[in-house]
Design a protein around this motif. Structure first.
Motif, PDB file in Angstrom:
ATOM      1  N   TYR A   1      -2.459   3.908  -4.124  1.00 28.91           N
ATOM      2  CA  TYR A   1      -1.626   3.317  -3.079  1.00 28.91           C
ATOM      3  C   TYR A   1      -1.105   1.946  -3.504  1.00 28.91           C
ATOM      4  CZ  TYR A   1      -3.146   7.107  -0.107  1.00 28.91           C
ATOM      5  OH  TYR A   1      -3.362   8.361   0.412  1.00 28.91           O
TER       6      TYR A   1
ATOM      7  N   PRO B   1       1.983   4.820  -1.239  1.00 28.03           N
ATOM      8  CA  PRO B   1       1.385   5.859  -2.080  1.00 28.03           C
ATOM      9  C   PRO B   1       2.272   6.197  -3.276  1.00 28.03           C
ATOM     10  CG  PRO B   1       2.310   6.824  -0.087  1.00 28.03           C
ATOM     11  CD  PRO B   1       2.386   5.336   0.081  1.00 28.03           C
TER      12      PRO B   1
ATOM     13  N   GLY C   1       0.790  -1.235   0.000  1.00 24.29           N
ATOM     14  CA  GLY C   1       0.000   0.000   0.000  1.00 24.29           C
ATOM     15  C   GLY C   1       0.816   1.276   0.000  1.00 24.29           C
TER      16      GLY C   1
ATOM     17  N   SER D   1      -0.936   2.749   2.968  1.00 27.43           N
ATOM     18  CA  SER D   1      -2.297   2.266   3.208  1.00 27.43           C
ATOM     19  C   SER D   1      -2.355   0.779   2.842  1.00 27.43           C
ATOM     20  CB  SER D   1      -3.300   3.072   2.368  1.00 27.43           C
ATOM     21  OG  SER D   1      -4.615   2.604   2.578  1.00 27.43           O
TER      22      SER D   1
ATOM     23  N   LYS E   1      -6.928   0.730  -3.667  1.00 27.75           N
ATOM     24  CA  LYS E   1      -6.855   1.997  -4.380  1.00 27.75           C
ATOM     25  C   LYS E   1      -5.588   2.060  -5.229  1.00 27.75           C
ATOM     26  CE  LYS E   1      -9.536   4.824  -1.145  1.00 27.75           C
ATOM     27  NZ  LYS E   1      -9.517   6.022  -0.261  1.00 27.75           N
TER      28      LYS E   1
ATOM     29  N   GLY F   1      -5.108  -2.663   0.738  1.00 23.07           N
ATOM     30  CA  GLY F   1      -6.124  -1.849   0.079  1.00 23.07           C
ATOM     31  C   GLY F   1      -6.121  -2.087  -1.418  1.00 23.07           C
TER      32      GLY F   1
END
Length: 206
Positions: free
Chosen positions: A127, A110, A108, A119, A124, A122
């Protein structure tokens, strides 16, 4: 690996590693790298476009190369080449496909410009910076081809292409230099595994 194979691995890897070393020496932090290339993109839109085309089409180019190799091997009955391509596709699916994407989600990290806090666990895309999937995949395509073809000039040309793709990921702000480095490491695992498995007697007819 054989000494000759190590030389070709070095030729393929050296251009990208030299680019990364130059970046690490030239900048105080990866944040400075991201800010510098963001400003550089704004001032040089043609270069940005060229590197975007390179990064978008580099892996599809090798899809076409290996598709042609697979088709011609099947048509000609070349079992050795057919075995090589099929093993490569399987290894790439595991390493550049499954392993890379699992690591991205678990770690995760970024992407440049998305902050400093990780993060983990995850989904996303912002990330999923570490490792660089493009770099892992392109290394996994170029390295086994260089080891198979065996020409020093070919290995160096493939290495320069790999370096350009890896640099494009940093320049365009998609990855930090360390993301590209670890993508290269995973791609080396893929390339070396393909070569070792292909040469193994287990996958050859007696």
């Amino acid at each position: 690996m054989r000494t000759l194979s190590l030389k070709h691995w070095a030729l393929v890897s050296a251009p990208l590693l030299l680019v990364l070393i130059a970046i690490w020496i030239g900048f105080g932090s990866e944040r400075e790298v991201a800010l510098f290339f963001k400003d550089h993109q704004a001032a040089h839109p043609a270069l940005k476009l060229g590197l975007k085309l390179l990064t978008d089409w580099s892996n599809p180019l090798f899809y076409a190369v290996y598709a042609v190799m697979l088709f011609t091997a099947w048509r000609s009955g070349n079992r050795d080449r057919l075995r090589f391509v099929l093993i490569l596709l399987a290894v790439q699916a595991v390493v550049a496909g499954l392993a890379v994407h699992l690591l991205k989600m678990i770690i995760g990290r970024p992407r440049p410009g998305e902050g400093e806090l990780f993060s983990p666990i995850g989904t996303k895309a912002a990330y999923q910076s570490l490792p660089s999937g493009h770099t892992a995949e392109i290394t996994g395509w170029t390295l086994p081809l260089a080891l198979r073809l065996g020409g020093y000039a070919v290995s160096l040309l493939l290495g320069l292409f790999l370096a350009a793709v890896g640099f494009s990921r940093i320049y365009l702000g998609w990855h930090h230099p360390t993301d590209v480095f670890f993508g290269w490491l995973l791609g080396c695992v893929s390339g070396i595994a393909t070569t070792v498995i292909t040469r193994s007697a287990l996958f050859r007819r007696s």
